[in-house]
Scaffold this motif. Structure first.
Motif, PDB file in Angstrom:
ATOM      1  N   GLN A 106      72.144  58.142  21.564  1.00  0.00           N
ATOM      2  CA  GLN A 106      73.425  57.927  20.898  1.00  0.00           C
ATOM      3  C   GLN A 106      74.199  59.228  20.743  1.00  0.00           C
ATOM      4  O   GLN A 106      75.426  59.247  20.827  1.00  0.00           O
ATOM      5  N   VAL A 107      73.454  60.313  20.509  1.00  0.00           N
ATOM      6  CA  VAL A 107      74.133  61.607  20.394  1.00  0.00           C
ATOM      7  C   VAL A 107      74.799  61.974  21.715  1.00  0.00           C
ATOM      8  O   VAL A 107      75.962  62.385  21.755  1.00  0.00           O
ATOM      9  N   TYR A 108      74.052  61.771  22.831  1.00  0.00           N
ATOM     10  CA  TYR A 108      74.634  62.077  24.136  1.00  0.00           C
ATOM     11  C   TYR A 108      75.855  61.210  24.393  1.00  0.00           C
ATOM     12  O   TYR A 108      76.874  61.679  24.908  1.00  0.00           O
ATOM     13  N   ASN A 140      77.371  55.402  29.446  1.00  0.00           N
ATOM     14  CA  ASN A 140      77.187  55.323  28.000  1.00  0.00           C
ATOM     15  C   ASN A 140      76.316  54.138  27.617  1.00  0.00           C
ATOM     16  O   ASN A 140      75.449  54.244  26.755  1.00  0.00           O
ATOM     17  N   PHE A 162      77.833  59.960  22.243  1.00  0.00           N
ATOM     18  CA  PHE A 162      78.930  60.461  21.420  1.00  0.00           C
ATOM     19  C   PHE A 162      79.600  61.659  22.087  1.00  0.00           C
ATOM     20  O   PHE A 162      80.823  61.728  22.209  1.00  0.00           O
ATOM     21  N   LEU A 163      78.772  62.592  22.565  1.00  0.00           N
ATOM     22  CA  LEU A 163      79.336  63.775  23.229  1.00  0.00           C
ATOM     23  C   LEU A 163      80.095  63.367  24.479  1.00  0.00           C
ATOM     24  O   LEU A 163      81.161  63.918  24.790  1.00  0.00           O
ATOM     25  N   LEU A 164      79.560  62.358  25.188  1.00  0.00           N
ATOM     26  CA  LEU A 164      80.205  61.904  26.419  1.00  0.00           C
ATOM     27  C   LEU A 164      81.591  61.332  26.116  1.00  0.00           C
ATOM     28  O   LEU A 164      82.561  61.583  26.847  1.00  0.00           O
ATOM     29  N   ILE A 165      81.670  60.558  25.044  1.00  0.00           N
ATOM     30  CA  ILE A 165      82.963  59.972  24.679  1.00  0.00           C
ATOM     31  C   ILE A 165      83.970  61.081  24.380  1.00  0.00           C
ATOM     32  O   ILE A 165      85.122  61.047  24.813  1.00  0.00           O
ATOM     33  N   THR A 166      83.497  62.119  23.661  1.00  0.00           N
ATOM     34  CA  THR A 166      84.395  63.228  23.334  1.00  0.00           C
ATOM     35  C   THR A 166      84.883  63.932  24.592  1.00  0.00           C
ATOM     36  O   THR A 166      86.069  64.215  24.750  1.00  0.00           O
ATOM     37  N   VAL A 167      83.933  64.202  25.500  1.00  0.00           N
ATOM     38  CA  VAL A 167      84.304  64.890  26.730  1.00  0.00           C
ATOM     39  C   VAL A 167      85.280  64.030  27.534  1.00  0.00           C
ATOM     40  O   VAL A 167      86.258  64.533  28.096  1.00  0.00           O
TER      41      VAL A 167
END
Lengths: 102, 210, 351
Positions: free
Chosen positions: A61-63, A45, A65-70
């Motif tokens: 930043q979008v990636y 991240n 964000f998605l990584l944190i969600t996953v």
């Protein structure tokens, strides 16, 4: 004002990633292994966000964000598995989970 | 002033992050290890602030420090009482550690090398038109210089809007897929964590909802 | 960023610290006197005139009490937990604006007090910090090495996590209306609300979801700060004293401080988000912002005490049911309602 060179951030990310990798290899406790994986994800991240800042790409930043969600989803399932493992084996070693081999 | 505050701050926070990460692997108690990891995550959130990723910095604390690590602590605390150390530490050989560290150094060298090869970008370079985000473009076009200090500050203050707009336009499909993933994870956690199917179906729900 | 900026930020932070600590000390007295009034007894009125020196006497008493550390406690975590509780409570103040842009001092006319300059993340920052507060509770419960405090810690931790969801959803209608996460921006949006009614009378409908959001926000704030009627951690009849059973003297005082500081922060937040913060109908010179802000915060503090004196405590299962089955769905539907209104052109966000 002089800014922090991008190289500093990427080196930090690489360092944290490597420390996480050591943890995954060395540790025998599934919880600690899991925590090391989280550390590696965090390092990834950091490099995403570093590139997002220095290359002016908001995608980083979008990636991230998605990584944190996953990662959050992964933790929910992973911890549930660990709880089930602890409950059935009363063991704290990952090798205890090799039942499928036998 | 020869050294800017930013570099000093970076040094302090990065140093603390690395020390805490190493401590995470070396402390005896799993709870202490989890607290070290929380510390690393908070340091990273501060670094995200320095990288002007304000929204991500706060999300990092809300999700990682506030939810994920609390979940970890919940689980650890159920299995270890205060003062207990992790018994599986004993079964780790010295050779394992040495081998892992050698591997890690190689990994570090490879990653750092590839970062170096990919080139160092300094912030003073102006982004090319193709690199600009959709929102930056109109602002850059109307003003004389591509991105002055003033306008880029203005854009940075809108960070949550920009990330949000991107999530809901260009990256709508991945975003929706993650929500599906979260739902699946929630169901999976509830199914896995409950003791016997009919009993306490309600109480297990709390585990997965985070 | 220059040295001056850092010094100035430190001065502001120190000022907030001093004011909040003083406010917290007198909040305890205020609470005891008001509860006394509700129960038709005088309350503490012996130390000093009308009991005004009572907080100082309490502080001295707590300072000189014997410290007992349980033998099987995890020492490091045992010391860390109260520090986290107190720090997290204080950090909430970093983004709350107490003055309009006409700041008394000339420097940058900065409105928010703390380290995060008025960046557009104020409200999420509040959520982040209040989620860090759970660490103090869960670590305190575990580190004492006692079953009572562990159970108390688990209970209040899951309570805080559950109500955090409702809290997060309660602020979304406001964000949807104002179109910003910045607390100062939200105050400015509220300031312009009545003006916008002249041009767009339909905007009045926006008050419905905002009012519902206000009620859900205040209820979940009661739960977040572990106050009556949700003060299960202090359910003396079941859990001795909940997560801080094993704490004594100054470390207990730190939890106590943390609780009251977060009550003040909750009041200040509710005043800022729903009652317009520093903005007021009357403008009287440069201190008008602080006066309005303090008055509105005091109203919420009184509400906290009022509720404590009036309502009985929930049972644990009732509390969880209420959080998940009532508060959360209401907050969720409210978000949908506000979003629908915004789509039809109500609110400040350009559609």
């Amino acid at each position: 004002m002089t800014d922090v060179p991008m190289f500093y951030y990427t080196t930090l990310a690489a360092l944290l990633f490597s420390i996480g990798a050591v943890g995954v290899i060395v540790k025998r406790n599934p919880i600690l292994i899991f925590m090391s994986i989280e550390l590696m994800l965090n390092a990834v991240n950091l490099s995403f966000i570093t590139y997002s800042r220095y290359l002016h790409f908001l995608e980083g930043q979008v990636y991230a964000f998605l990584l944190i969600t996953v990662a959050a989803a992964e933790v929910a399932v992973g911890l549930a598995i660990i709880v089930a493992l602890f409950r059935s084996k009363r063991e704290v070693d990952v090798d205890a989970a090799s039942l499928m081999k036998e | 002033m020869a050294i800017s505050f930013e570099i000093v701050f970076f040094g302090v926070f990065a140093g603390i992050a690395v020390i805490l990460a190493i401590m995470m692997l070396s402390v005896k108690s799993p709870v202490h290890a989890a607290l070290c990891l929380v510390g690393v995550m908070i340091m990273l959130a501060i670094l995200y602030l320095m990288l002007h990723a304000y929204f991500l910095s706060v999300v990092q604390i809300v999700v990682y420090a506030g939810a994920v690590m609390v979940l970890f602590l919940f689980v650890i605390m159920f299995f270890y009482s205060p003062g207990a150390s992790d018994p599986s530490r004993m079964s780790v050989h010295f050779t394992h550690i040495a081998g892992a560290i050698i591997l890690a150094v190689i990994l570090l060298a490879v990653i750092t090398g590839s970062f170096l090869l990919s080139g160092n970008v300094s912030l003073t370079e102006k982004p090319s038109a193709a690199q600009m985000t959709d929102i930056e473009k109109p602002i850059a076009e109307t003003s004389e210089a591509p991105l002055t200090e003033e306008t880029s500050r203005m854009i940075e203050k809108q960070n949550p809007q920009l990330v949000g707009r991107m999530l809901f336009t260009k990256y709508l499909l991945p975003f929706e897929l993650t929500s599906l993933l979260l739902l699946a994870a929630m169901v999976g956690a509830v199914v896995l964590a409950r003791r016997s199917p009919p009993a306490e179906a309600g109480s297990a729900g709390g585990d997965g909802n985070d | 960023m220059t040295l001056m900026d850092i010094v100035w930020a430190a001065v502001r932070a120190a000022a907030v610290l001093v004011v909040t600590l003083g406010g917290m000390a007198y909040l305890t007295l205020f609470e005891r006197r008001v509860v006394g009034f509700f129960q038709r007894r005088p309350g503490p009125n012996r130390v000093g005139w009308q009991g005004l020196l009572q907080p100082i006497a309490d502080a001295v008493k707590l300072l000189f009490k014997q410290e007992i550390i349980p033998r099987n406690a995890d020492k490091f975590v045992y010391f860390l937990a109260p520090c986290i509780s107190l720090t997290a409570a204080f950090m909430l103040f970093a983004v709350i604006p107490i003055q309009s842009n006409f700041a008394i001092t000339g420097i940058d006319a900065q409105t928010s007090l703390g380290l995060i300059e008025d960046v557009n993340v104020g409200l999420i920052y509040i959520l982040a910090i209040s989620s860090l507060g759970t660490y103090g509770v869960i670590l305190a419960g575990w580190s004492g090495g006692s079953k009572y405090s562990f159970l108390g810690g688990l209970r209040s931790c899951s309570q805080m996590i559950s109500y955090e969801l409702a809290l997060g959803l309660a602020i979304i209608p406001v964000v949807l209306y104002a179109g910003t996460f910045s607390l100062n921006g939200i105050v400015i949006a509220q300031q312009g609300f009545f003006g916008s009614l002249l041009a767009k009378p339909v905007n009045l409908i926006a008050l419905i979801p905002i009012a519902i959001a206000g009620v859900t926000f205040v209820i979940s704030m009661f739960a977040e700060t572990n106050r009556n009627p949700f003060d299960l951690p202090e359910a003396e009849n079941e859990l001795v004293a909940g997560y801080h059973t094993e704490y004594s003297a100054m470390k207990f005082a730190m939890f106590f401080l943390g609780e009251y500081v977060s009550i003040i922060a909750a009041g200040a937040l509710a005043a800022t988000i729903f009652l317009g913060g520093w903005a007021g109908p009357l403008w009287f010179g440069p201190i008008s912002g602080i006066v309005w802000f303090t008055a509105k915060t005091m109203f919420f503090l009184y509400l906290f005490v009022w509720v404590r004196a009036t309502l009985p405590r929930f049972r644990y299962d009732q509390l969880m049911k209420f959080g998940w089955l009532v508060l959360l769905p209401v907050a969720l539907l409210n978000v949908i309602l506000m979003a629908t209104l915004v789509v039809f052109g109500i609110g400040l966000t350009p559609a």
